[in-house]
Scaffold this active site. Structure first.
Site, PDB file in Angstrom:
ATOM      1  N   HIS A 109       0.832  -1.194   0.000  1.00  0.00           N
ATOM      2  CA  HIS A 109       0.000   0.000   0.000  1.00  0.00           C
ATOM      3  C   HIS A 109       0.871   1.251   0.000  1.00  0.00           C
ATOM      4  O   HIS A 109       2.092   1.188   0.165  1.00  0.00           O
ATOM      5  CB  HIS A 109      -0.957   0.012   1.199  1.00  0.00           C
ATOM      6  N   HIS A 113       5.657   1.072  14.086  1.00  0.00           N
ATOM      7  CA  HIS A 113       4.882   0.257  15.026  1.00  0.00           C
ATOM      8  C   HIS A 113       5.750  -0.648  15.900  1.00  0.00           C
ATOM      9  O   HIS A 113       5.208  -1.440  16.674  1.00  0.00           O
ATOM     10  CB  HIS A 113       3.829  -0.612  14.322  1.00  0.00           C
ATOM     11  N   HIS A 149       2.221  -5.720  13.911  1.00  0.00           N
ATOM     12  CA  HIS A 149       2.913  -5.909  12.637  1.00  0.00           C
ATOM     13  C   HIS A 149       4.017  -4.873  12.536  1.00  0.00           C
ATOM     14  O   HIS A 149       4.176  -4.020  13.405  1.00  0.00           O
ATOM     15  CB  HIS A 149       1.949  -5.772  11.466  1.00  0.00           C
ATOM     16  N   HIS A 157       5.229  -1.948   9.811  1.00  0.00           N
ATOM     17  CA  HIS A 157       4.939  -1.180   8.596  1.00  0.00           C
ATOM     18  C   HIS A 157       6.310  -0.931   7.942  1.00  0.00           C
ATOM     19  O   HIS A 157       7.051  -0.036   8.329  1.00  0.00           O
ATOM     20  CB  HIS A 157       4.248   0.125   8.996  1.00  0.00           C
ATOM     21  N   ASP A 178       2.892  -4.275   4.849  1.00  0.00           N
ATOM     22  CA  ASP A 178       2.629  -4.627   6.240  1.00  0.00           C
ATOM     23  C   ASP A 178       2.925  -6.106   6.428  1.00  0.00           C
ATOM     24  O   ASP A 178       2.390  -6.957   5.700  1.00  0.00           O
ATOM     25  CB  ASP A 178       1.176  -4.322   6.608  1.00  0.00           C
TER      26      ASP A 178
END
Length: 221
Positions: free
Chosen positions: A52, A106, A141, A143, A65
């Site tokens: 994405h 994250h 997760h 990123h 991700d």
């Protein structure tokens, strides 16, 4: 590990806050694409919510991700750690030879320090839901993002220009200017091809042509 059916909304970037972070370069100053591994140890199952854009309004899709089964995120290539500081904590980027930068948002329990030299496979932290500079996360997760930095941008960023900047600005304005598409690129023997929409795509195991639709799971050998 998060169920991949619930991962489509991971790490969605918010609307840009305005202003200009860095002007787009006339041409990329990055060298040839490096021999990256995936950012975790092999021999385990990996869940991916797909490819994405950092900024949903942008065309460049420079993010994947990923959720490794052991939850340990590792450097995919040798480089130098650049911790980015915000009020709610830090997040990790790594500068690699040839003007390439990878990002790891994250992360929880970060195990590296700013300026540290790392080798491929060095643990960086654990996949998680940390939001030190904002953004969103649903399911632990990493990123994982890819940028190319012209020389003038590298000099500025090494002096701390990203410190305190919101997730929206770094992953919006900067992604517009210097985000590098992951489409067609190989990480650890897997080629990632973007799909028509956000959080989609295909991962192909180069050695045997095995194809995994994203979101989905695959075994990283």
């Amino acid at each position: 590990m998060a169920d991949f059916r619930n991962l489509r909304g991971l790490a969605a970037a918010a609307v840009l806050t305005g202003g200009s972070l860095l002007a787009p370069p006339a041409a990329s100053a990055a060298g040839p694409f490096p021999a990256f591994t995936l950012p975790f140890a092999s021999g385990q199952e990996v869940t991916s919510a797909g490819i994405h854009a950092d900024n949903k309004a942008a065309e460049v899709k420079n993010a994947i991700d990923l959720s490794p089964h052991d939850e340990v995120v590792r450097a995919p290539l040798a480089g130098t750690v650049r911790l980015q500081h915000c009020d709610e904590g830090d997040w990790v980027t790594v500068d690699h030879e040839g003007g390439w930068r990878t990002g790891y948002y994250h992360l929880e329990e970060i195990t590296v320090r700013d300026g540290q030299a790392v080798e491929a496979g060095t643990p960086l932290g654990k996949s998680g839901n940390a939001l030190p500079c904002g953004g969103t996360s649903t399911g632990a997760h990493v990123h994982f993002t890819l940028w190319t930095l012209p020389t003038n941008a590298r000099d500025a960023l090494e002096s701390g220009e990203w410190d305190g900047l919101s997730y929206e600005r770094v992953h919006g304005e900067f992604a517009d200017a210097h985000g590098e598409p992951v489409d067609g690129k190989v990480f650890g023997g897997w080629r990632f091809d973007e799909g028509q929409g956000e959080y989609s795509g295909v991962a192909t195991h180069v050695a045997d042509g095995r194809v995994v639709e994203l979101p989905g799971r695959f075994q990283y050998e």
